[in-house]
Design a protein around this motif. Structure first.
Motif, PDB file in Angstrom:
ATOM      1  N   LEU A  20     -57.698  57.167 -43.904  1.00 50.29           N
ATOM      2  CA  LEU A  20     -58.121  56.749 -42.567  1.00 50.29           C
ATOM      3  C   LEU A  20     -59.553  56.255 -42.655  1.00 50.29           C
ATOM      4  N   LEU A  21     -59.932  55.340 -41.775  1.00 47.35           N
ATOM      5  CA  LEU A  21     -61.294  54.833 -41.761  1.00 47.35           C
ATOM      6  C   LEU A  21     -62.216  55.913 -41.189  1.00 47.35           C
ATOM      7  N   ILE A  22     -63.227  56.287 -41.954  1.00 47.19           N
ATOM      8  CA  ILE A  22     -64.132  57.366 -41.575  1.00 47.19           C
ATOM      9  C   ILE A  22     -65.360  56.786 -40.863  1.00 47.19           C
ATOM     10  N   ALA A  23     -65.713  57.375 -39.712  1.00 44.74           N
ATOM     11  CA  ALA A  23     -66.926  56.992 -38.982  1.00 44.74           C
ATOM     12  C   ALA A  23     -67.877  58.182 -38.962  1.00 44.74           C
ATOM     13  N   THR A  24     -69.166  57.900 -38.949  1.00 43.13           N
ATOM     14  CA  THR A  24     -70.137  58.977 -38.738  1.00 43.13           C
ATOM     15  C   THR A  24     -70.183  59.276 -37.243  1.00 43.13           C
ATOM     16  N   ASN A  25     -70.709  60.439 -36.880  1.00 38.87           N
ATOM     17  CA  ASN A  25     -70.720  60.829 -35.465  1.00 38.87           C
ATOM     18  C   ASN A  25     -71.618  59.960 -34.604  1.00 38.87           C
ATOM     19  N   ASP A  26     -72.516  59.197 -35.229  1.00 42.61           N
ATOM     20  CA  ASP A  26     -73.324  58.261 -34.444  1.00 42.61           C
ATOM     21  C   ASP A  26     -72.680  56.875 -34.384  1.00 42.61           C
ATOM     22  N   GLY A  27     -71.370  56.807 -34.725  1.00 44.19           N
ATOM     23  CA  GLY A  27     -70.588  55.581 -34.497  1.00 44.19           C
ATOM     24  C   GLY A  27     -70.667  54.537 -35.588  1.00 44.19           C
ATOM     25  N   LYS A  28     -71.108  54.902 -36.786  1.00 46.50           N
ATOM     26  CA  LYS A  28     -71.226  53.916 -37.865  1.00 46.50           C
ATOM     27  C   LYS A  28     -70.009  53.954 -38.789  1.00 46.50           C
ATOM     28  N   TYR A  29     -69.502  52.773 -39.108  1.00 47.58           N
ATOM     29  CA  TYR A  29     -68.488  52.623 -40.149  1.00 47.58           C
ATOM     30  C   TYR A  29     -69.179  51.999 -41.353  1.00 47.58           C
ATOM     31  N   LEU A  30     -69.125  52.644 -42.489  1.00 47.85           N
ATOM     32  CA  LEU A  30     -69.873  52.202 -43.662  1.00 47.85           C
ATOM     33  C   LEU A  30     -68.954  52.068 -44.874  1.00 47.85           C
ATOM     34  N   ARG A  31     -69.376  51.263 -45.825  1.00 55.85           N
ATOM     35  CA  ARG A  31     -68.641  51.131 -47.085  1.00 55.85           C
ATOM     36  C   ARG A  31     -69.619  50.809 -48.211  1.00 55.85           C
ATOM     37  N   ARG A  32     -69.169  50.977 -49.423  1.00 57.74           N
ATOM     38  CA  ARG A  32     -69.986  50.641 -50.592  1.00 57.74           C
ATOM     39  C   ARG A  32     -69.541  49.298 -51.158  1.00 57.74           C
ATOM     40  N   ARG A  33     -70.497  48.544 -51.648  1.00 60.59           N
ATOM     41  CA  ARG A  33     -70.187  47.268 -52.282  1.00 60.59           C
ATOM     42  C   ARG A  33     -71.263  46.989 -53.323  1.00 60.59           C
TER      43      ARG A  33
END
Length: 553
Positions: free
Chosen positions: A107-120
């Protein structure tokens, strides 16, 4: 993890799955959570707290020596809660490193402050954490298989705005292709609901994305689905002969591209018994499945065009969006059927345009292999596009005759058997080499080999401890090449030994390559018989490596 394993990892560089975090100045909780969420949304991996960017071990600060607190910290600050595991490595002299293990999330994980992040990988080829843009979130979720974009309801569009001509085309398609003729008895509204083309919202019916793509007007599609576009191109000797772009509904595009494909289609005839059989340059079923797959499984959240391109080498079909989670180039034939746009895929299957079992890729492979051509090539695919290339190679008429003869006797040839026989036409292979061709484990591969051995289609020989497989007596009888089989297996061990000695007697020496040509042996088998003759004292070797040759002892 041992300290030695830790040192080995930290002696290297950071990667997409390995991250070093300094804790000298007390790593902020928010930065730790962001890094782990990004890792979970990418490939998973390990975060090493107490290690500098260059791999120097500096250890955890005193406030972070209790690493068990990381687990509830991360789970409480992410949505849905991300579960990680942590261990503490003793590096000596009171220095400790915390290792946080995180798995790739389904599932796509969000931080509690509403950020969706990924590594590249950044421009400097070093890993970095970046935000997933709002427009990318749906695309990301559809790739993970947790969200179906084709179910999205267009509440600003009424079903009355849909194209009545496309409804006629839909019913005609069902009548021509579908096994569910009962769909034709439904009213328009019932049919829309049954296929998921419309859904209720606030007490009114509105089209879904699947409905817009099948029943929408070109004007509606341009406005509400700007990513929808398909191109048909023919390139010959570097010159563009055909270059047609379409933004029409899917069924209309399918019909028009099918007609344009017909202009590139041709057949050669061959005699099989009393009948003549057409051998096409491109299999119609393979083209249909590949093109429909491109239309149905593309990422409609991503701008880009589906390309159907004929060139001097063959046919190439590409569509925006990588493979859905769990599907790779290596497991295309074995992965469970999945779709990025499940509602659309189901509708297309029910109206008959796609394989109902979800094994359309098998039909693409069969469409090439049954004519003795190379298997379809998906190697150009990546995270942003799926590409399949079908080479316009000359059909192997003997292979075709063999399959036709078996079909006449009611004997089916499964896709795995086709792949194995196709690969063995180029020479002998081991279990490991066949497993690589079939994209299966060795146990499953031995099952395929067992069936072909029982049928006599392949045979085996033992070279040392290695079993080598080659096309067998039954196969050569099927294709009418009995002489080739006799030549291949008829050279007995003693006869080959005598031929080697005769060659040395006439020419003074022999090389391994000459033994391969003389006896129709693989290099491994040629070396084996030469070593055996050396051990018996019949010949001796002069020189080394590629310059080695053998003379009479």
């Amino acid at each position: 993890m041992t300290f030695e394993e830790l040192k080995k990892i930290t002696s290297g560089k950071e990667t997409l799955t390995i991250e070093f975090k300094s804790d000298v100045k007390r790593l902020p909780d928010g930065e730790l959570v962001d890094s782990l969420a990004a890792m979970a949304n990418s490939k998973g991996g390990m975060l090493f707290e107490g290690v500098e960017d260059d791999g120097t071990i500096t250890g955890l600060c005193k406030a972070h020596l209790d690493v068990d607190g990381i687990v509830p910290l991360v789970e409480n600050r992410t949505t849905p809660g991300l579960v990680v595991s942590v261990e503490k490595i003793d590096c000596g002299d009171g220095v400790y490193v915390g290792v946080v293990h995180v798995k790739k999330s389904k599932l796509l994980i969000a931080t509690n402050d509403g950020k969706y992040l990924r590594r590249r990988l950044g421009a400097n080829h070093k890993p970095e954490v970046v935000a997933i843009k709002p427009a990318e979130v749906q695309s990301w979720q559809s790739t993970l298989g947790t969200y179906d974009p084709s179910e999205m309801i267009f509440e600003g569009v009424s079903v009355d705005e849909l194209d009545p001509l496309q409804r006629v085309r839909l019913r005609r398609t069902i009548e021509e292709y579908s096994e569910e003729k009962s769909l034709l008895k439904l009213s328009d509204e019932e049919l829309d609901k049954a296929l998921g083309l419309c859904a209720e919202s606030d007490g009114a019916l509105h089209p879904t994305l699947a409905g817009m793509l099948i029943l929408g007007t070109e004007k509606l599609l341009r406005k509400h689905v700007p990513s929808h576009e398909a191109a048909f191109q023919v390139l010959k000797a570097g010159k563009v002969k055909v270059n047609e772009f379409r933004r029409k509904p899917l069924l209309e595009i399918f019909e028009e591209f099918k007609m344009m494909f017909g202009a590139q289609y041709s057949e050669d005839e061959m005699e099989i018994g009393l009948f003549r059989k057409g051998i096409p340059n491109y299999d119609k079923t393979a083209f249909r499945e590949a093109f429909v797959n491109a239309l149905v499984h593309r990422d409609y959240n991503m701008l880009g065009c589906i390309h159907v391109q004929f060139d001097d080498f063959g046919l190439r079909i590409s569509s925006p969006g990588g493979f859905i989670e769990g599907v790779t180039v290596d497991n295309l034939l074995t992965a469970a059927p999945k779709s990025r746009n499940s509602c659309l895929a189901d509708a297309i299957k029910r109206i008959g345009l796609a394989e109902r079992t979800g094994r359309g890729v098998d039909r693409i492979f069969e469409g090439l292999l049954k004519y003795g051509r190379p298997a379809p090539d998906y190697s150009e695919s990546n995270s942003s596009v799926v590409t399949v290339r079908m080479l316009e190679a000359k059909a192997d008429t003997l292979f075709v005759r063999m399959l036709m003869n078996r079909e006449d006797r009611g004997i089916d040839m499964p896709i795995d058997s086709l792949l194995a026989l196709s690969a063995l036409r180029d020479g002998e292979l081991t279990v490991q080499e066949l497993a690589a061709v079939l994209k299966k484990g060795e146990t499953a591969t031995r099952g395929v080999i067992g069936v072909l051995l029982r049928e006599g289609m392949i045979e085996q020989r033992v070279e040392g401890k290695v079993h080598v497989y080659f096309l067998g007596k039954a196969y050569h009888q099927e294709v009418g090449e009995e002489v080739a089989y006799t030549k291949m297996v008829g050279l007995s061990h003693d006869r080959c030994t005598n031929m080697i000695l005769e060659h040395i007697s006439n020419h003074g020496k022999i090389t391994c390559s000459q033994v391969m040509a003389l006896c129709d042996y693989t290099r491994a088998k040629a070396k084996a018989i030469l070593n055996e003759m050396r051990n018996m004292g019949r010949i001796q070797m002069n020189g080394k490596g590629r310059w080695a040759y053998y003379v009479a002892n």
